[in-house]
Motif scaffolding. Structure first.
Motif, short mmCIF file in Angstrom:
data_model
loop_
_atom_site.label_atom_id
_atom_site.label_comp_id
_atom_site.label_asym_id
_atom_site.label_seq_id
_atom_site.Cartn_x
_atom_site.Cartn_y
_atom_site.Cartn_z
N GLY A 29 47.74 31.97 19.35
CA GLY A 29 46.33 31.63 19.43
C GLY A 29 45.46 32.83 19.78
O GLY A 29 45.93 33.95 19.95
N THR A 30 44.19 32.60 19.89
CA THR A 30 43.24 33.66 20.17
C THR A 30 43.48 34.25 21.55
O THR A 30 43.58 33.53 22.54
CB THR A 30 41.79 33.13 20.10
N LYS A 52 49.19 39.70 32.26
CA LYS A 52 48.96 38.30 32.61
C LYS A 52 48.73 37.48 31.34
O LYS A 52 48.54 38.03 30.25
CB LYS A 52 47.74 38.18 33.54
N SER A 53 48.72 36.18 31.52
CA SER A 53 48.50 35.28 30.40
C SER A 53 47.23 35.65 29.63
O SER A 53 46.18 35.88 30.23
CB SER A 53 48.39 33.84 30.92
N GLY A 54 47.34 35.72 28.31
CA GLY A 54 46.20 36.04 27.47
C GLY A 54 46.02 37.51 27.20
O GLY A 54 45.22 37.89 26.35
N ASP A 55 46.79 38.38 27.87
CA ASP A 55 46.66 39.83 27.66
C ASP A 55 47.38 40.26 26.39
O ASP A 55 48.39 39.66 25.98
CB ASP A 55 47.24 40.60 28.83
N GLU A 56 46.88 41.32 25.78
CA GLU A 56 47.52 41.94 24.63
C GLU A 56 47.77 43.41 24.94
O GLU A 56 46.84 44.17 25.24
CB GLU A 56 46.65 41.82 23.38
N ILE A 57 49.03 43.81 24.89
CA ILE A 57 49.41 45.21 25.08
C ILE A 57 49.55 45.83 23.70
O ILE A 57 50.40 45.41 22.90
CB ILE A 57 50.71 45.34 25.88
N GLY A 75 52.87 33.57 29.23
CA GLY A 75 51.54 33.20 28.78
C GLY A 75 51.37 31.70 28.91
O GLY A 75 52.16 31.01 29.56
N GLN A 76 50.36 31.19 28.25
CA GLN A 76 50.07 29.77 28.27
C GLN A 76 49.69 29.33 26.86
O GLN A 76 49.40 30.17 26.00
CB GLN A 76 48.91 29.47 29.23
N PRO A 77 49.68 28.04 26.58
CA PRO A 77 49.24 27.59 25.26
C PRO A 77 47.86 28.14 24.93
O PRO A 77 46.91 28.00 25.69
CB PRO A 77 49.20 26.06 25.41
N GLY A 78 47.77 28.80 23.79
CA GLY A 78 46.51 29.43 23.38
C GLY A 78 46.22 30.74 24.07
O GLY A 78 45.26 31.43 23.71
N ARG A 79 47.04 31.12 25.07
CA ARG A 79 46.85 32.38 25.78
C ARG A 79 48.22 33.09 25.92
O ARG A 79 48.71 33.32 27.03
CB ARG A 79 46.27 32.13 27.17
N PRO A 80 48.85 33.42 24.78
CA PRO A 80 50.14 34.09 24.88
C PRO A 80 50.00 35.52 25.37
O PRO A 80 48.90 36.10 25.34
CB PRO A 80 50.64 34.07 23.43
N ILE A 81 51.08 36.08 25.84
CA ILE A 81 51.16 37.51 26.09
C ILE A 81 51.65 38.16 24.81
O ILE A 81 52.71 37.80 24.29
CB ILE A 81 52.11 37.82 27.25
N ILE A 82 50.88 39.09 24.29
CA ILE A 82 51.22 39.75 23.03
C ILE A 82 51.55 41.20 23.31
O ILE A 82 50.77 41.93 23.94
CB ILE A 82 50.07 39.65 22.01
N ILE A 83 52.71 41.63 22.83
CA ILE A 83 53.14 43.03 22.93
C ILE A 83 53.32 43.51 21.50
O ILE A 83 54.21 43.03 20.77
CB ILE A 83 54.45 43.16 23.72
N THR A 84 52.50 44.44 21.05
CA THR A 84 52.48 44.79 19.64
C THR A 84 52.24 46.27 19.41
O THR A 84 51.49 46.92 20.17
CB THR A 84 51.39 43.98 18.89
N ASP A 105 63.42 34.61 31.43
CA ASP A 105 62.68 33.45 31.93
C ASP A 105 61.19 33.60 31.64
O ASP A 105 60.34 33.35 32.51
CB ASP A 105 62.93 33.28 33.44
N CYS A 106 60.87 33.99 30.40
CA CYS A 106 59.48 34.18 29.98
C CYS A 106 59.13 33.18 28.88
O CYS A 106 59.98 32.81 28.07
CB CYS A 106 59.28 35.60 29.44
N ASN A 107 57.87 32.75 28.85
CA ASN A 107 57.40 31.78 27.88
C ASN A 107 56.11 32.27 27.23
O ASN A 107 55.37 33.06 27.81
CB ASN A 107 57.14 30.43 28.55
N TYR A 108 55.85 31.77 26.03
CA TYR A 108 54.62 32.13 25.31
C TYR A 108 54.47 33.66 25.22
O TYR A 108 53.51 34.26 25.71
CB TYR A 108 53.39 31.50 25.97
N ILE A 109 55.45 34.27 24.55
CA ILE A 109 55.47 35.71 24.36
C ILE A 109 55.50 36.00 22.87
O ILE A 109 56.26 35.38 22.12
CB ILE A 109 56.70 36.36 25.02
N VAL A 110 54.69 36.95 22.42
CA VAL A 110 54.70 37.45 21.05
C VAL A 110 55.09 38.91 21.09
O VAL A 110 54.48 39.71 21.80
CB VAL A 110 53.33 37.29 20.36
#
Length: 404
Positions: A29-30, A52-57, A75-84, A105-110
């Motif tokens: 999500g955004t 943190k949740s919603g951050d993009e690295i 992260g959280q629904p709609g607020r994933p942690i993105i590493i790109t 033990d991580c969730n909502y990770i891209v």
């Protein structure tokens, strides 16, 4: 009756996995948190400590040292942690160290647009932190290249233990020492549009291994070339303490393998202490020894004999390397397997396969179209339009697109 039951179960599974289409939106999500740009290993370590949740690295192109980890960060629904990586065509390259990245033990990770090369342990490791009842979940791995893992012993390019609701897509894995993707107790996942290439000097045992209670997976539209003993290990042999979330009567259950191309390897698919599993619309080109195996490797009374696999609408091109088409081990139930509507093409004769059960509606020696480079790509299809729904070119992805 077995065939009808198999189709019903597969449709149920496809409906469940199609839910990942909805869940993917929650992962990808955004981003509404910070955008953190990093240019070297030190800056990346600092960003991972504070993410943190919603951050993009966003990682600039260049060389980076491995050994990074995230523990209990989600992260959280709609607020994933993105590493790109910033540039998918010139991704940052991770080298040096034991493994590139460990998510525990991580969730909502891209994780996307990176390259990992030359790690002796694992390329990327994702697990549940040992909390079997609370798996890691909502993980998206996209456009990731993992090269030269190991090269000896049991070391995996991508290792996943206790991961649910995940997607691995558009990845390239080449040269490893165990499995390209090793899954223990993983559920409701998709591996799609990836390339798996074995490499000389590496002790590749399997392309994708799914064991330890793994269930409800779809493996579709991938290329497997010279991936070792078993391109697909549908099951395996797992120590009882490592099953997730608990020990049942199988190593793997409710697995669909469809629309893939297999070139070389000792065998393209092995059912190992497996509860069913559907292998259909695949193209198999010149396997080294067997077309399929049915084995029972977990020796424990609670496990049922390997049973009820479906081998359907596959195109198999073979030569004299295949002396026995199906290798059946002791303690299995090969009579429960179903074979139907497969194309069998002997490049050097007119042999017909001997299978554990009588095949329904087989097709022998039809005219085929061998495209340029077919020995590497598996690009073969029937010439007869009525047979073109068989093999990888005849596979249609689910109408309810999983990844869109």
């Amino acid at each position: 009756m077995i065939g009808i039951v198999a189709i019903f179960l597969e449709r149920q599974l496809m409906n469940r996995i199609a839910m990942i289409g909805i869940l993917t939106v929650l992962v990808a999500g955004t981003v509404v948190g910070r955008s953190i740009e990093v240019r070297d290993t030190s800056e990346l370590k600092s960003a991972l400590r504070t993410v943190k949740s919603g951050d993009e690295i966003i990682i600039e192109s260049g060389q980076y040292r491995g050994g990074h980890s995230l523990n209990g960060i989600s992260g959280q629904p709609g607020r994933p942690i993105i590493i790109t990586g910033r540039d998918p065509n010139n991704p940052p390259v991770f080298t040096e160290g034991t493994q590139a990245l460990h998510l525990s033990d991580c969730n909502y990770i891209v994780l996307k647009n990176i390259k990992v090369a030359g790690f002796p342990s694992n390329g990327i490791n994702i697990d549940d932190g040992g909390t079997f009842e609370t798996p890691a979940h909502h993980i998206l791995i996209e456009n990731v290249t993992i090269l030269d893992t190991g090269p000896q012993g049991n070391h995996d390019a991508l290792k996943m233990s206790g991961v649910d609701l995940f997607i691995v897509r558009h990845c390239h894995l080449e040269g490893w020492a165990g499995s390209a993707i090793d899954m223990v107790g993983c559920h409701q996942g998709v591996v799609e549009d990836c390339t798996f290439i074995g490499k000389s000097g590496h002790t590749q045992s399997s392309g994708i291994q799914m064991k330890g209670g793994t269930a409800e997976l779809l493996v579709q539209c991938n290329l497997f070339r010279d991936t070792g003993e078993r391109a697909i290990n549908l099951g395996g042999s797992t120590g009882l303490p490592y099953f997730r979330p608990k020990v049942d009567h199988y190593e793997a259950s409710k697995i669909i393998v469809a629309g893939n191309r297999f070139v070389g390897s000792v065998t393209p698919v092995a059912w190992v202490t497996a509860d069913g599993g559907s292998f259909h619309h695949n193209t198999i080109v010149l396997p080294d020894k067997w077309v399929l195996r049915i084995l029972q490797e977990t020796k424990e009374e609670r496990f049922r004999p390997c049973h009820d696999g479906l081998f359907e609408k596959n195109l198999i091109v073979f030569d004299e390397s295949v002396q026995y088409f199906a290798n059946v081990g002791p303690g299995t139930n090969p009579q429960s397997f179903t074979f139907r509507d497969n194309i069998w093409y002997d490049t050097q004769g007119q042999r017909k396969p001997q299978l554990p059960t009588v095949e329904q509606n087989p097709h022998y020696q039809p005219d085929l179209i061998f495209e340029s480079g077919w020995r590497s790509t598996g690009a073969i299809k029937p010439q007869d339009p009525q047979l073109q729904k068989i093999g990888a070119t005849g596979y249609l992805k689910p109408v309810n697109r999983i990844l869109d």
